[in-house]
Each structure stands twice: as C-alpha cells, then as structure tokens.
Enzyme design. Sequence first.
Site, mmCIF file in Angstrom:
data_model
loop_
_atom_site.group_PDB
_atom_site.id
_atom_site.type_symbol
_atom_site.label_atom_id
_atom_site.label_comp_id
_atom_site.label_asym_id
_atom_site.label_seq_id
_atom_site.Cartn_x
_atom_site.Cartn_y
_atom_site.Cartn_z
ATOM 1 N N ASP A 56 0.875 -1.157 0.000
ATOM 2 C CA ASP A 56 0.000 0.000 0.000
ATOM 3 C C ASP A 56 0.923 1.221 0.000
ATOM 4 O O ASP A 56 2.097 1.129 0.378
ATOM 5 C CB ASP A 56 -0.959 0.009 1.189
ATOM 6 C CG ASP A 56 -2.164 0.910 0.899
ATOM 7 O OD1 ASP A 56 -2.086 1.734 -0.038
ATOM 8 O OD2 ASP A 56 -3.184 0.804 1.610
HETATM 9 C C1 BGC Z 1 -5.025 3.110 -0.257
HETATM 10 C C2 BGC Z 1 -4.999 2.094 -1.384
HETATM 11 C C3 BGC Z 1 -4.729 2.781 -2.689
HETATM 12 C C4 BGC Z 1 -3.431 3.557 -2.585
HETATM 13 C C5 BGC Z 1 -3.078 4.309 -3.845
HETATM 14 C C6 BGC Z 1 -3.804 3.993 -0.263
HETATM 15 O O1 BGC Z 1 -3.932 5.030 0.635
HETATM 16 O O2 BGC Z 1 -5.132 2.456 0.987
HETATM 17 O O3 BGC Z 1 -6.211 1.385 -1.431
HETATM 18 O O4 BGC Z 1 -4.695 1.857 -3.741
HETATM 19 O O5 BGC Z 1 -3.544 4.511 -1.546
HETATM 20 O O6 BGC Z 1 -3.954 5.355 -4.043
#
Ligand code: BGC
Length: 807
Positions: free
Chosen positions: A226
């Site tokens: 993540d």
């Molecule tokens: C989220 C993810 C997301 C990523 C990129 C994170 O803060 O938890 O689900 O894919 O950001 O935007």
Amino acid sequence: MSPTPADFTDLLGRLTLEQKVQLLTGQDFWSTHPLPGIGLRSMVLSDGPSGVRGPVWDERDPSLNLPSATALSSSWDLAIAHRYGVVSALEARRKGVDVVLGPTINLHRSPLGGRHFEAFSEDPVLTAGLAAAYVAGVQELGVGATPKHYVANDFETDRFTADVVVSQRALHEVYLLAFEQAVTEAEAWLVMSAYNSINGATASENELLETPLNSEWGFDGVVVSDWTAVRSVESAKHSQDLAMPGPIGAWGDALVEAVRSGEVEEKAIDRKVLRLLALAARVGALEGFEKPAAVPEVDTVAFARSAAAEGSVLLLNSDELPWNASTLRRIAVIGHNARDARTQGGGSATVIPASVVSPLDGLRAALPDTEVTYSIGAVVQEGVAELPLSTMTNPETGEPGARTRFLAEDGSELFAEDRFSSALVYLGGNAPVGDTSVFEFRTTYTPGESGAVLLGFASVGRGRIYADGKLLREDTAVPVGADLGAALLSPPSISTPLDVIAGRPVDVRVELELQRSEGGLGNALSITVGVEPDRSDPQALIDEAVAAARAADVAVVVVGTNSKVESEGHDRTTLALPGHQDELVRAVAAANPRTVVVVNAGSPVLMPWRDEVAALLVTYFGGQEYGNALADVLLGVVEPGGRLPTTWPREESDVPVIDVTPRDGTVRYDEGVHIGYRAWLRAGTEPAFAFGHGLGYTTWSLSNLRASATSVTVTVHNTGRRSGKHVIQVYAERPESTVDRPIRWLAGFAVVRLEAGETSEITVPLHAHTFEYWDNTWTTEPGTFTLRVGSSVSDLPLSTELQVRAL
Ligand code: BGC
C-alpha cells in the site's frame, strides 16, 4: 499459458544489483521504473476499484464511475462481478493503465468502517466469489488486478500503525478466504499488502506474505505495498516485492547497501525482480509480449446503469412499487442527495466521471409527462461543495471553468492551467506542487439564486478568500488527526459569508500557501473552492418539502451520506443519517402515505422511521448512471436486483461487532469467526434487515431440495406475474460439533432469472471449505450437517441433512 517468473531467469542475469533494486520501487506516484535496455517499459498502476482513475486526478481526463462495491456485492451475481472487471479493464486500457488497484476485499467487520462502501460483504464466501470473478474479468484483457489490502485492514482508525490481534482460525476462515480464492481460482497477478500490523508484524514485513499466500496458494505474482507502507529494509527480507510510490522510499540505496553487507540475500531481490518481469510480460510491458488484441465491445455506460439497478436492494414494499408512470401527475422529489447525487465514497477510490445523473435528473428524464418538483428538505453536505461548472467562468478565457496558477516565492508564475472543476487534486501529474509557494484559484462565479452563501475552500494550510478583489477571510485550515492521506482527500473547510444576487457575477480568488514537505505526499495538493449550503433554518426546509409532498401523488425522499462521511482515512462515528434527515422522512411520510425512501449511502445507516414509509430502497453509491438506474427501478422498467451483503441494524447498540478504535495500538478480533450475521445469530438479536434479504417485483417458491457434498439442487418456480431474479442462498449448520462454529454460515449461492410462471431446476455449487474448519490446516469434522436453502439467512424454508465423511 501465462508467463511465469521462472521464464525470466536469463533476463535477470543481465541486470546489475542497482538496476534490480531500482525496479523494486516506483519511479513516481503511479508507475514503475522502465529499463529500455531489456525492453521493459514502465507499468502504470491506478485506483480503482469502482472505475479506473488513471495517472492523473483530472476532470479533463474523466473515467467511468461504476456503482460502489457494496452495490456490486448486493447483486450476488458472479457474472456481473466478472463484467465489472471486464469494464474496469477496458477503462484501464483506454487510459494506458496496466494494473487496477482493486478489488478491495477486506470485510465488513464493523459497519462503522470508513471503507465499508469500497468492500463487498461481511461474509467471506460471498466476498471470495465476487473477488475471483472481478479479478478474472480484469485479467482477461491483459490488465493486472490487485486484491487488497492483505490483510485484516477492516477499519481506518490509526490504520498505519494499528495491530490486529486475530486467531489463525479466524484469519483463514474469514479474512484470508477471499484472497485465497482470488489467487487459487482467478490467479491474481498482484496482491496489495496493507498498512496495519497483524499479530505484531506490519503487513509488509509479515510472514503471511509467504504463508499461506505463496507457499500454500501458489501465488507467483507481485506483492505491491500500500502507498508508503514499505517502511524498512527489513521488509525486503519478506515476500514484499514492489514498494510504492517512488522514487524515494525505504529501499533504494539502503537496500543495495544491505545486500552488499550480507544483511539481505541477493536471491531475495532476484525473486522479486523475476515476479516483476513476469507481471510486465503478463500486462504486455515487456518486449515480445502484448496485451490481448481482441477486446469485447461493451457499452460501459449502459453497464453502469444496469449494475446500479442490479445492486439496488428493495427492503420493504407495501404494494407501492413499481410505480405506473402513466398514473403519476405530480411527484415530489426530496432530499439533498436527490439533487447532489452521491455516486461514490471518498478517498483514493475516487474517480472523476464526465457527468453524473442525479435521482432528480433521472426521474425528470423518465417522466416527461409528470410534474416533478424538488425540495432539498435537509442539508447533508458538510463543508464547502464544489461550484457547478455552469456557475463558473474562467477569467482568462471567458469559457466555463477556472484558472489556477502555481507561484514561486518571488511571485513569479511556475505553472498555470485552465480547469473545468473547482475540486482539484494534484497527486502525480506535471504541476510543480513541491516547488510552489502560493497556489491561486480564480473564477467568475455567477450564482443561480440570491441570498447569503458561505464562500470558501477545503484544503490544508493557510489560505485567503477574496471576492471582487476584497480579502474576506484569511485563516489556516487544520486537519483532524494525523492521517496525511485523509487530510489530503477529505480536508477541512474555511468559509466566509457573502451576499450574492442571482445572475450577478462575483470574481472569486482563493490563495493557498503551500509548505514544502518531504516524502510520498510532498508533491500532493488537494483543494476544493466552493460554497457551503445554508443550514440556518432546518425546519423551513422540512416544511417546504412537506408542502411539496402533500401536493403530489407520490413522494420520493433520497436520504444518505456522502464522500466526507464515508471515506478512506477515518471511520464513521455514528450510523445515524447526518443532519435532520430522520425528521424529514417522518414529516414527509406523515404528509403523504405514498412516500418511498431511497437510501443513497455506501454502508448501513439507521432508519428509525422504516415502518412509517410505503417502500424502502437501498441504492448505495450508485455510480454515474445512478439517477437513470433509480428511475428504472422505481418505474418497474427493471427489478431491483439486490440482496443485502451485510446485516442492517435497528439500533447501533445492537450491532454485535462494532468497535474500530485501537486500544493501546491494538484492535482485538476476539469474536473470532463470528462476524456479521454469524455474530447476530449468536447474540440472538433481530436486526432491522437480515443478511441476504431483498425483494423483487415477483414471487417465488422453492421445492425439492437435494444435496451432495459439493452442491445442492432445488426446483425454483416464479409464481408471480413478472419475470424476475431470485438469489438462491444455501447455508450450512452443524448443530452438534466439537468445534466453536457459527450457528449458520453461507455455503453457496446462485442467481436465477425466470419468466412469469416458469420453473427451473437450479444447481448451486457449495464452497470448497463449507464443511471444513481451520486447525493448522483445513480439517473436516465428519458427521451430520444441515443444509438450509432460501432467500436470506433468516428465511430458509427448505432443509436437508448431509452425512460428511472424513477425507
Ligand atoms: C489506499 C490504497 C490505494 C493507494 C493508492 C492507499 O492510501 O489504501 O487502497 O490503492 O492509496 O492510491
């Protein structure tokens, strides 16, 4: 045959350690490093999961906005989930995206979870089926899917640091099950590791990345972190493959150093690179490999419309729906969300649709011969809402829109652009946010109505609001909490009163001071310039709506939440509807007995007035075609196809598993395998609406149940006067067991569509783990199981017993 990591050993041999390590961190916010020398181009990753945003967050490059995951899961239809994946892949390909960052397959452990709208269900089997179908649909077109967030990322409070303490049994039977199926059945090419810790180790450094993911399920794809979740060189020793975003991150030179010093083995790096190369081949980013040339012709907007109707759940209907359009002379459409439709939740899942059909638009279009009145009834929006494009003129071009400028410390202009929205997010893209001292937004705002408005901005930092050249307010917007992502995507508002006259233009200028900051979000900015709704006299708004309802044949009240209430970055603090919406429904229902309430929210809300209304329909965040789909359902053009994927409570205090707040940094999943309806059954409490419940416009009978260890067969008869959809649900029970089992658990489901009067024999496959439990390995307890079949967890007219033998 899909390429595998082993196919790229030779290619790997051509890379230096530095090159290998560089490949393992993003080159920017959304893409990986290219390596032209070996024919490797950069791969673009994008959110997802309800549409594909693309590498920029920009209304000039809009995306299809599909209904929220909760709407998709309410369809209970694997064919729709597969189609949803195909449509996402088509969008990805149109936008030059190689990897979709979805589906989100964490569970609805608590209805307060901020990303509840983005996830499928409280049930692992339903989630698993949908996840695998979505992943298969995406990957069929040569686009990678990324089931996320591995694992137990079921709440948002302190999401970066919270440690989830959960038993191995609950992990395997509940939280890992959908990941397992997405990997073993649909062969997902990526999995995203979560921010949180699980049993003491943060996800990107957790043994769960190896076992069961790799060693038991045979995953040979890429574990992407993540965003910013890779925090150490230590994580490189684990089965964490790609760190996003980049180019700065915890790996880089430090990891090269760690390999040189022997702290991290080079073969660990090699394994990651081989997987990355296999992914590149799979998505056609490596020379000699292409994405499939043939893509299906799909009317994606029509799909968004039908998926919204298929995911709409009719909870109650006192013979009110469907409406006969020809008998409606006047309809009172009421509710803030009826006009300002909420088509998606907040956070990284946001996409920018080219246009949105609100319930009001949809009903007006569908009822050309009916007088459709509108009253707001109650204010839902919190903080400033963006200005409609029709009210904005760009002072530089004279065209609709606004001019933004990025100014250096000495006031010189670094960058400027013309925009068509006043809600702007810079996250990736060309704007030199990191070098900017002051960001400026200018538009000529021509209001449609006279009166006092609150003009302002939502962002983080010190800003100035000017109208017609006059400084009205200078103040600092301070984020709530320490979650930088949440502050960026759900920022606080600052506003100031301004008297406006309909049709008279006001020159609006907002300046925001930007602070330089390091790290992943250092080059990011989000700002919305707009007005806050007037909430000074709630009773007057209700009175106006009541008068409209009284004068109409029927009233439809669209209640709900919005992307501020339901968002990544924070959990909800209450299940109650915001503002005065409960009073509004009660007053309107008392004024017109033919009041239909539509719930435009991504997750369960309390509906204390539910027995006072003629019909009650949950539409979730319905995507860009929301209003058209709603009109289709209300007017009986199509059936509401949804069944609840999650239990809806009467009272918040009844919810058996609700807590989302870490104590001393820890959230204990002490309820074990008993979440969702399993917990309700154990507590013996009646919810408002049971898991699986949902009505259509016809009636059904089920008979002649037969069962084997792998499937059940049942005769289904459409006894009504319309064609319709039935979701056959099969639950298992084990009344006498040596194991602490749920009282009842979902074992299988199938959608059947029959014409009026038609009968069909339907076979419903049972989930492979139906009769098993986890005790270090999947284990069967031989003996008698009961299988029950019906239309919700609490409406199961048929049952049979099955003898299960030890394997
Ligand atoms: C989220 C993810 C997301 C990523 C990129 C994170 O803060 O938890 O689900 O894919 O950001 O935007």
